[in-house]
Design an enzyme around this catalytic site. Structure first.
Site, PDB file in Angstrom:
ATOM      1  CE1 TYR A 125      -9.621   7.317   3.931  1.00 14.70           C
ATOM      2  CE2 TYR A 125      -9.746   6.758   6.259  1.00 14.70           C
ATOM      3  CZ  TYR A 125      -9.000   6.983   5.113  1.00 14.70           C
ATOM      4  OH  TYR A 125      -7.630   6.868   5.155  1.00 14.70           O
ATOM      5  CG  HIS A 160      -3.777   6.922  12.869  1.00 17.22           C
ATOM      6  ND1 HIS A 160      -2.628   7.498  13.346  1.00 17.22           N
ATOM      7  CD2 HIS A 160      -3.749   7.105  11.526  1.00 17.22           C
ATOM      8  CE1 HIS A 160      -1.936   8.023  12.343  1.00 17.22           C
ATOM      9  NE2 HIS A 160      -2.596   7.788  11.230  1.00 17.22           N
ATOM     10  CG  HIS A 220       0.739   5.565   9.845  1.00 17.51           C
ATOM     11  ND1 HIS A 220       2.056   5.305   9.563  1.00 17.51           N
ATOM     12  CD2 HIS A 220       0.546   6.874   9.549  1.00 17.51           C
ATOM     13  CE1 HIS A 220       2.629   6.394   9.104  1.00 17.51           C
ATOM     14  NE2 HIS A 220       1.748   7.364   9.103  1.00 17.51           N
ATOM     15  CD  GLU A 280      -1.738  11.060   9.472  1.00 15.35           C
ATOM     16  OE1 GLU A 280      -2.795  10.426   9.665  1.00 15.35           O
ATOM     17  OE2 GLU A 280      -0.693  10.505   9.081  1.00 15.35           O
ATOM     18  CG  HIS A 327      -5.599  10.034  13.841  1.00 16.44           C
ATOM     19  ND1 HIS A 327      -5.929   9.413  12.649  1.00 16.44           N
ATOM     20  CD2 HIS A 327      -6.638   9.808  14.688  1.00 16.44           C
ATOM     21  CE1 HIS A 327      -7.106   8.825  12.771  1.00 16.44           C
ATOM     22  NE2 HIS A 327      -7.556   9.059  13.994  1.00 16.44           N
ATOM     23  CG  HIS A 366      -2.027   0.925   1.222  1.00 12.00           C
ATOM     24  ND1 HIS A 366      -1.875   2.283   1.269  1.00 12.00           N
ATOM     25  CD2 HIS A 366      -3.367   0.711   1.148  1.00 12.00           C
ATOM     26  CE1 HIS A 366      -3.048   2.863   1.235  1.00 12.00           C
ATOM     27  NE2 HIS A 366      -3.981   1.935   1.163  1.00 12.00           N
TER      28      HIS A 366
END
Length: 441
Positions: free
Chosen positions: A357, A378, A342, A348, A372, A299
């Site tokens: 989403y 998260h 992550h 963010e 975050h 990804h």
């Protein structure tokens, strides 16, 4: 320009007509033929009895590639105005923020509907930010909710540029340099110091604003991507000159070092008949973003979705990035396709313009947002993780949502009004409950 002609210009602009194209380059436009002088920025006598005025968005001596300035040819010079006096800031706040920064993950529902008669400026509500506006470093996140147009009222921000992200309802931005229409799915940028008025194209409007105190937004470098991809310069649209020749009291509000100041002019300051330069407002359709991603495995990092970046003194470390998660194909093999779990040195704030989403099953809705902060863990919630771990990895089109992110180098301090808001989701941490141990040695 008469008010009738101005309304016709607004109608055409709202339909997306009569734009100049490009980003960060020199543009020029004149509402009356012959209003732009040829060969000289500030001749002894400007054409048509106009006044020549330079608006500088950067220091005179900054490198040419970063220099932002526009020459304006206007009916009256900006210097002709009465004194400004302090007025109430409402729900608008500015860095430095004095509240304690919170390492917890936070998420909000949309702003409640405002009281009748609330315009864009009155409807601004600060969620948080970082840095120091007086030092021209950092950023702030605002939300807006409005149900009436600004009338005989004009706003400018000396502290930074404003990146406006509509989520509900269209906006007509009547600026000194002309008109821009921005609807959900578009973003509009008003440069530092440019005066503008916001008129509603629908019965109400709601959205997000990033106030960038630092270096102006620019397109990110493409590096190994090559010459094409991500946001194309030609898709950023600057306005055609359109002026107001109106002699009636107009309130001009200036945001300066965090406070609002007001003066009542006897005329509209949106009286620029012609202009040329690079310090200009623009609008961009996020659906034109050319998404790049993996066609083998893994990804890609979300930096591949960067639309605009405000560079800092450290190469590659942005004061603030604007990132969009636009419709795209997922085709990677043996790859966990939603965003991975992550922790990040960057902070963010994510908002949702439309749809859903792909990393959250529920609770993250258009008009809402999540924060975050740096190094807060998260990623997908339990339901999304379970579904994605067992999904058939056939090509999949993600086209039912449009999300974005303001990403910044420093922690984002939530304002007291945001930390105590009724629309703050108190149980956000619960979305990661139930992520059970599966390890077997």
């Amino acid at each position: 320009m008469s008010e009738q002609a101005g309304s016709e210009q607004a109608r055409k602009t709202a339909e997306g007509l009569e734009y100049l194209t490009g980003f960060g380059n020199e543009h020029s436009s004149e509402a009356v033929p012959g209003a732009l002088p040829l060969g000289r920025n500030s001749p002894q006598r400007a054409p048509l009895g106009l006044y020549a005025e330079q608006l500088s968005g950067s220091a005179f001596t900054e490198p040419r590639t970063h220099n932002r300035r526009s020459w304006l040819y206007r009916i009256r010079p900006s210097a002709a105005h009465p004194p400004f006096t302090r007025i109430e800031n409402g729900a608008l706040r500015t860095a430095p923020f004095t509240e304690a920064a919170d390492p917890n993950r936070l998420r909000w529902n949309p702003l409640p509907d405002p009281a009748p008669g609330t315009d864009f400026l009155s409807g601004l509500w600060t969620l948080g930010g970082n840095g120091d506006a007086a030092q021209r470093a950092g950023m702030a996140i605002h939300l807006y909710s409005a149900n009436t147009s600004m009338t005989d009222r004009v706003f400018s921000d000396s502290d930074g540029e404003l990146l406006i992200v509509p989520e509900r309802g269209g906006l007509l931005l009547r600026t000194e340099l002309g008109l821009l229409a921005a609807r959900p799915g578009d973003v509009a940028l008003i440069p530092r110091g440019v005066r503008f008025r916001v008129e509603l194209l629908d019965s109400d409007a709601r959205g997000y604003v990033c106030e960038n105190y630092g270096q102006p937004f620019e397109l990110p470098n493409l590096g190994p991507i090559g010459a094409n991809g991500l946001a194309a310069a030609r898709d950023f649209q600057a306005p055609v000159a359109a002026y107001e020749d109106v002699e009636r009291p107009t309130e001009v509000i200036n945001k300066f070092c965090g406070n609002l100041w007001s003066a009542t002019y006897d005329h509209s300051p949106l009286d620029v008949v012609a202009w040329h330069g690079s310090h200009v407002p623009y609008v961009y359709d996020l659906h034109r973003f050319n998404v790049l991603g993996s066609i083998s495995y893994d990804h890609p990092d979300p930096s591949i979705f960067t639309v605009l970046t405000s560079p800092s003194d450290t190469p590659g470390l942005a004061g603030v990035d604007f990132v969009v998660f636009a419709p795209r194909w997922l085709v990677g093999e043996d790859t966990f396709r939603p965003p991975y779990f992550h922790r990040n040195v960057m902070s963010e704030y994510m908002g949702l313009i439309e749809g859903a989403y792909d990393a959250k099953a529920e609770g993250f809705v258009p008009g809402g947002g999540s924060l975050h902060n740096m190094m807060s863990a998260h990623g997908p919630d339990r339901e999304t993780f379970d579904r994605a771990s067992a999904a058939e990895l056939k090509p999949q089109k993600i086209d039912d949502g449009l999300a974005f992110m303001f990403e910044t180098r420093w922690p984002i301090t939530a304002t007291a009004q945001a930390a105590g808001a009724d629309h703050l989701q108190r149980g956000y941490d619960d979305v990661w409950q139930g992520l059970q141990r599966h390890f077997r040695a």
